[in-house]
Structure formats: structure tokens, C-alpha cells
Design a protein around this motif. Structure first.
Motif, PDB file in Angstrom:
ATOM      1  N   VAL A  86     -81.909  37.284  13.463  1.00  0.00           N
ATOM      2  CA  VAL A  86     -81.576  38.608  13.988  1.00  0.00           C
ATOM      3  C   VAL A  86     -81.661  39.677  12.899  1.00  0.00           C
ATOM      4  N   VAL A  87     -81.112  39.396  11.714  1.00  0.00           N
ATOM      5  CA  VAL A  87     -81.118  40.421  10.663  1.00  0.00           C
ATOM      6  C   VAL A  87     -82.500  40.569  10.029  1.00  0.00           C
ATOM      7  N   LEU A  88     -83.291  39.515  10.031  1.00  0.00           N
ATOM      8  CA  LEU A  88     -84.649  39.624   9.502  1.00  0.00           C
ATOM      9  C   LEU A  88     -85.540  40.427  10.446  1.00  0.00           C
ATOM     10  N   GLU A  89     -85.332  40.258  11.745  1.00  0.00           N
ATOM     11  CA  GLU A  89     -86.121  41.007  12.729  1.00  0.00           C
ATOM     12  C   GLU A  89     -85.666  42.460  12.830  1.00  0.00           C
ATOM     13  N   GLY A  90     -84.351  42.674  12.798  1.00  0.00           N
ATOM     14  CA  GLY A  90     -83.819  44.030  12.864  1.00  0.00           C
ATOM     15  C   GLY A  90     -84.035  44.727  14.197  1.00  0.00           C
ATOM     16  N   MET A  91     -84.186  43.969  15.259  1.00  0.00           N
ATOM     17  CA  MET A  91     -84.481  44.542  16.571  1.00  0.00           C
ATOM     18  C   MET A  91     -83.233  44.836  17.399  1.00  0.00           C
ATOM     19  N   ALA A  92     -82.110  44.232  17.057  1.00  0.00           N
ATOM     20  CA  ALA A  92     -80.889  44.426  17.850  1.00  0.00           C
ATOM     21  C   ALA A  92     -80.391  45.863  17.711  1.00  0.00           C
ATOM     22  N   PRO A  93     -80.027  46.515  18.815  1.00  0.00           N
ATOM     23  CA  PRO A  93     -79.551  47.912  18.757  1.00  0.00           C
ATOM     24  C   PRO A  93     -78.347  48.094  17.844  1.00  0.00           C
ATOM     25  N   GLU A  94     -77.504  47.066  17.746  1.00  0.00           N
ATOM     26  CA  GLU A  94     -76.296  47.170  16.923  1.00  0.00           C
ATOM     27  C   GLU A  94     -76.605  47.334  15.433  1.00  0.00           C
ATOM     28  N   LEU A  95     -77.842  47.013  15.034  1.00  0.00           N
ATOM     29  CA  LEU A  95     -78.223  47.115  13.622  1.00  0.00           C
ATOM     30  C   LEU A  95     -78.803  48.483  13.272  1.00  0.00           C
ATOM     31  N   TYR A  96     -78.939  49.355  14.256  1.00  0.00           N
ATOM     32  CA  TYR A  96     -79.418  50.727  14.035  1.00  0.00           C
ATOM     33  C   TYR A  96     -80.788  50.764  13.346  1.00  0.00           C
ATOM     34  N   GLY A  97     -81.647  49.825  13.700  1.00  0.00           N
ATOM     35  CA  GLY A  97     -82.991  49.811  13.130  1.00  0.00           C
ATOM     36  C   GLY A  97     -83.092  49.136  11.777  1.00  0.00           C
ATOM     37  N   MET A  98     -81.963  48.755  11.201  1.00  0.00           N
ATOM     38  CA  MET A  98     -81.980  48.136   9.868  1.00  0.00           C
ATOM     39  C   MET A  98     -82.330  46.650   9.955  1.00  0.00           C
ATOM     40  N   HIS A  99     -82.956  46.152   8.905  1.00  0.00           N
ATOM     41  CA  HIS A  99     -83.223  44.723   8.803  1.00  0.00           C
ATOM     42  C   HIS A  99     -83.019  44.293   7.353  1.00  0.00           C
ATOM     43  N   ALA A 100     -83.007  42.991   7.140  1.00  0.00           N
ATOM     44  CA  ALA A 100     -82.830  42.446   5.793  1.00  0.00           C
ATOM     45  C   ALA A 100     -84.191  42.169   5.170  1.00  0.00           C
ATOM     46  N   ASN A 101     -84.332  42.530   3.919  1.00  0.00           N
ATOM     47  CA  ASN A 101     -85.563  42.272   3.169  1.00  0.00           C
ATOM     48  C   ASN A 101     -85.408  40.958   2.406  1.00  0.00           C
ATOM     49  N   PRO A 102     -86.166  39.908   2.769  1.00  0.00           N
ATOM     50  CA  PRO A 102     -86.017  38.615   2.084  1.00  0.00           C
ATOM     51  C   PRO A 102     -86.527  38.630   0.646  1.00  0.00           C
ATOM     52  N   ASN A 103     -87.172  39.724   0.254  1.00  0.00           N
ATOM     53  CA  ASN A 103     -87.710  39.824  -1.106  1.00  0.00           C
ATOM     54  C   ASN A 103     -86.904  40.767  -1.993  1.00  0.00           C
ATOM     55  N   CYS A 104     -85.682  41.041  -1.582  1.00  0.00           N
ATOM     56  CA  CYS A 104     -84.788  41.855  -2.413  1.00  0.00           C
ATOM     57  C   CYS A 104     -83.854  40.919  -3.175  1.00  0.00           C
ATOM     58  N   ILE A 105     -83.836  41.039  -4.477  1.00  0.00           N
ATOM     59  CA  ILE A 105     -82.984  40.183  -5.296  1.00  0.00           C
ATOM     60  C   ILE A 105     -81.520  40.544  -5.057  1.00  0.00           C
ATOM     61  N   ASN A 106     -80.625  39.572  -5.168  1.00  0.00           N
ATOM     62  CA  ASN A 106     -79.202  39.889  -5.025  1.00  0.00           C
ATOM     63  C   ASN A 106     -78.587  40.170  -6.398  1.00  0.00           C
ATOM     64  N   LYS A 107     -77.336  40.540  -6.397  1.00  0.00           N
ATOM     65  CA  LYS A 107     -76.707  40.975  -7.646  1.00  0.00           C
ATOM     66  C   LYS A 107     -76.532  39.840  -8.648  1.00  0.00           C
ATOM     67  N   TYR A 108     -76.688  38.592  -8.183  1.00  0.00           N
ATOM     68  CA  TYR A 108     -76.543  37.446  -9.078  1.00  0.00           C
ATOM     69  C   TYR A 108     -77.852  37.082  -9.778  1.00  0.00           C
ATOM     70  N   GLY A 109     -78.965  37.682  -9.335  1.00  0.00           N
ATOM     71  CA  GLY A 109     -80.229  37.461 -10.021  1.00  0.00           C
ATOM     72  C   GLY A 109     -81.171  36.472  -9.367  1.00  0.00           C
ATOM     73  N   TYR A 110     -80.940  36.144  -8.098  1.00  0.00           N
ATOM     74  CA  TYR A 110     -81.873  35.257  -7.402  1.00  0.00           C
ATOM     75  C   TYR A 110     -82.122  35.777  -5.991  1.00  0.00           C
ATOM     76  N   PHE A 111     -83.097  35.180  -5.321  1.00  0.00           N
ATOM     77  CA  PHE A 111     -83.521  35.618  -3.999  1.00  0.00           C
ATOM     78  C   PHE A 111     -83.050  34.622  -2.939  1.00  0.00           C
ATOM     79  N   VAL A 112     -83.134  35.045  -1.679  1.00  0.00           N
ATOM     80  CA  VAL A 112     -82.638  34.171  -0.605  1.00  0.00           C
ATOM     81  C   VAL A 112     -83.448  32.882  -0.495  1.00  0.00           C
ATOM     82  N   LEU A 113     -84.717  32.913  -0.888  1.00  0.00           N
ATOM     83  CA  LEU A 113     -85.512  31.689  -0.826  1.00  0.00           C
ATOM     84  C   LEU A 113     -85.020  30.671  -1.859  1.00  0.00           C
TER      85      LEU A 113
END
Length: 333
Positions: A86-113
Motif C-alpha cells: 500500500v505505501v509503495l503504491e501510494g494509491m490509497a486516498p488516506e495517504l494523500y498521494g504520498m508513497h514510500a521510496n524504496p531507494n531512500c536511505i534511512n537514518k541508520y545508513g542502510y536501505f529497505v532492501l
């Protein structure tokens, strides 16, 4: 959220982003909702997640018109596939058009993959790759072991499997019979319990650039178990790989390229003169490790396809993770 902002949010690309752009106050706000979100993700309830996101207006979970890397990492950590989708697609109205970028590093220095690879979640890895996650991102920063690919995480954690740790010497050069060591290692990797680990590595290897270079790095460093794991799991990719980086060859069979590299390395070691004491001992150890690597490559290049067919035919319905209680590869939570 204004209609214009929703439109911008929907247009956000999944580019590789380093460092994590989310401000500190967003991360602090996430800690305040951590417990409630955990309860939702354990159940992997999309309905509850969307209601929660809407009620808190995305605070702690969104920043700069996108769902934060910390939020997506948390979702992946619980292997909440439905919520992740759901968050990767970002299609749900409750997300206000936002989605998650799987290629954004997190604050700990690694990626979701990296997170999905550490947990050997094949379905989650497939989902992330389907939504544009790159398998060629590397860890960065003081909080992690730097420069690791998701492939490295899967390979290294596989080597911590209880079966391997309990039944193999740490260093094959200490084994009385090197051939027996190699054959025993291959036998252990063909056990049904190892299938989920090999499947994870195979999936990541399919999307990893310069696979032969990564394999050669393991071999050159004398990491026999890691080499065996990658050879067996990624043999299909290795057979069809061409590489000009490690030997200037355009030959298609990666096994032949690696064998030539091992042979050249063997000649170099045999021409090298060790001094008295430890230096000579280390030189002999390197020669032994190189010989083990050559045998590994030779066996898997000839019998690998049959071994792979055996693993697939003798898989078990449920595979348990016997990861040794050692120092974590990365501070994944």
C-alpha cells in the motif's frame, strides 16, 4: 493537504537518495507512535494502518510529501507485505498521494532492501524490486558496516547458519582433508533448510551488477563459505555473465573467467617467497584457500545444475532460521 501538494507527491520519483532527508523531529515523532504502529504491523492490517495514518495526519511517518524511509524500514522489518504494498503504491486516498521510496536511505545508513535481505523475506524482496528498489545500493555511515550490498547481507548472514557453524572449521586450511571440507560444505548447502537462504541470494544476484567482481572479491579474500554460498545460489547468473573488469575477457561463461583468475592467482602465490615464521605460514594458508576455491568452482560449474535441481526437489514446506547468536552484521531492528 492541498490539491497541488497531492499532485506533487504523486509525481515523486524513486531516485536513490542519500542521506535520509527526513528532519530529526520527524524521527522523534515516529518514536512516539512506534508502539501503536507495531501492533498494526504485526497483524499486517491495511485498514488499521490507513486509519492510523489518516488520524495522525502522517506525523512521524511522512516528510517532504513522501512516506519516510524509517517508516518503510519498520514495515519491512515486520514483513508486513500488505502494508508495504500500500505505501509503495501510494494509491490509497488516506495517504494523500504520498508513497514510500524504496531507494531512500534511512537514518541508520542502510536501505529497505538490506532489511529484507537480512530477514530472508523472498516475497518482500520481490515486492520491493517490483516497485523499483535497486539491488546495487550500499550501506553508508558510522552506524553500519559500510559499502555492503543487499547481496552481501544475505550471503554473510547465511554463513552464520547453525548447520554451517557447527559442522565446519572456520578456516578450511586447518582441515586435515581439503577435498572433504569442500564436499561437506556443498552437502550442507544442499540441505532443505538452506533453500530459503539460497533463494534469497539468487533473487538478489539477478539484480546485482558486476556479480563476478563480488564473487571474485570473496575468493581473493579467502572466504570459502561465502564463495560457495554465492556460487551455488547464483550459478545461473554466473554462467551467463560476461565481464571485462577482472580479466579483460568478453567470454560469456563466468565460471571459466573465475577459473582463469584463480589459476593466475595460484601462479602468483607460488612465485611469492614467504619469509621465516608467520609470513610463510600465511602464504601456505593462502595457497590452500585458493586450491579450495578452485575445487569449489570446478564442482559447481559441472554439477551445480543437478545440485540446484536436487535442492528444489527436496525442499521443505517450512524453513527455520538458525542464525547464530553472534554480533549482528548491521544494527537492524
Amino acid at each position: 493537504m492541498l490539491e497541488r501538494e497531492i499532485k506533487i507527491a504523486k509525481s515523486m520519483a524513486n531516485d536513490i537518495i542519500i542521506p535520509d532527508p527526513a528532519p530529526k523531529f520527524v524521527g522523534d515523532a515516529f518514536l512516539d507512535i512506534y508502539a501503536k504502529l507495531e501492533h498494526i504491523l504485526v497483524k499486517d492490517s491495511v485498514r488499521c494502518f490507513l486509519r492510523f495514518f489518516e488520524n495522525c495526519e502522517g506525523q512521524g511517518m511522512s516528510s517532504y510529501l513522501t512516506i519516510t524511509a524509517q517508516t518503510l524500514t519498520f514495515i519491512v522489518g515486520f514483513n508486513a507485505l500488505r502494508c508495504a504494498k500500500v505505501v509503495l503504491e501510494g494509491m490509497a486516498p488516506e495517504l494523500y498521494g504520498m508513497h514510500a521510496n524504496p531507494n531512500c536511505i534511512n537514518k541508520y545508513g542502510y536501505f529497505v532492501l538490506h532489511e529484507a535481505a537480512e530477514r530472508f523475506s523472498v516475497d518482500m524482496i520481490k515486492l520491493l524490486l517490483c516497485h523499483g528498489a535497486s539491488a546495487n545500493v550500499r550501506t553508508v555511515g558510522n552506524d553500519v558496516i559500510e559499502n555492503l550490498l543487499p547481496l552481501h547481507v544475505a550471503v554473510e548472514n547465511t554463513c552464520l547458519h547453525k548447520y554451517l557453524e557447527d559442522n565446519l572449521e572456520d578456516n578450511p586450511s586447518r582441515s586435515q582433508n581439503h577435498e572433504d571440507y569442500v564436499y561437506k560444505l556443498i552437502h550442507l548447502l544442499c540441505l532443505p533448510e538452506m533453500k530459503i537462504f539460497l533463494d534469497t541470494i539468487r533473487l538478489l544476484a539477478e539484480k546485482t551488477n558486476n556479480l563476478l567482481e563480488e564473487l571474485w572479491n570473496y575468493i581473493e579474500d579467502g572466504k570459502i563459505i561465502q564463495s560457495a554460498v554465492l556460487l551455488l545460489a547464483a550459478q545461473e547468473q554466473i554462467r551467463g555473465v560476461s565481464s571485462s573488469k577482472i580479466n579483460g575477457s568478453s567470454k560469456k561463461n563466468g565460471f571459466e573467467i573465475i577459473e582463469k583468475c584463480i589459476t593466475r592467482h595460484s601462479y602468483a602465490l607460488r612465485n611469492e617467497k614467504g619469509s621465516l615464521g608467520m609470513a610463510q605460514e600465511l602464504l601456505e594458508e593462502r595457497k590452500t584457500l585458493n586450491d579450495c576455491a578452485w575445487l569449489l568452482v570446478d564442482v559447481i560449474s559441472h554439477a551445480g545444475e543437478d545440485l540446484s535441481a536436487y535442492i528444489q526437489a527436496h525442499s521443505v514446506v517450512r524453513c527455520f532460521r538458525y542464525i547464530a547468536a553472534a554480533v549482528p552484521l548491521m544494527p537492524f531492528t
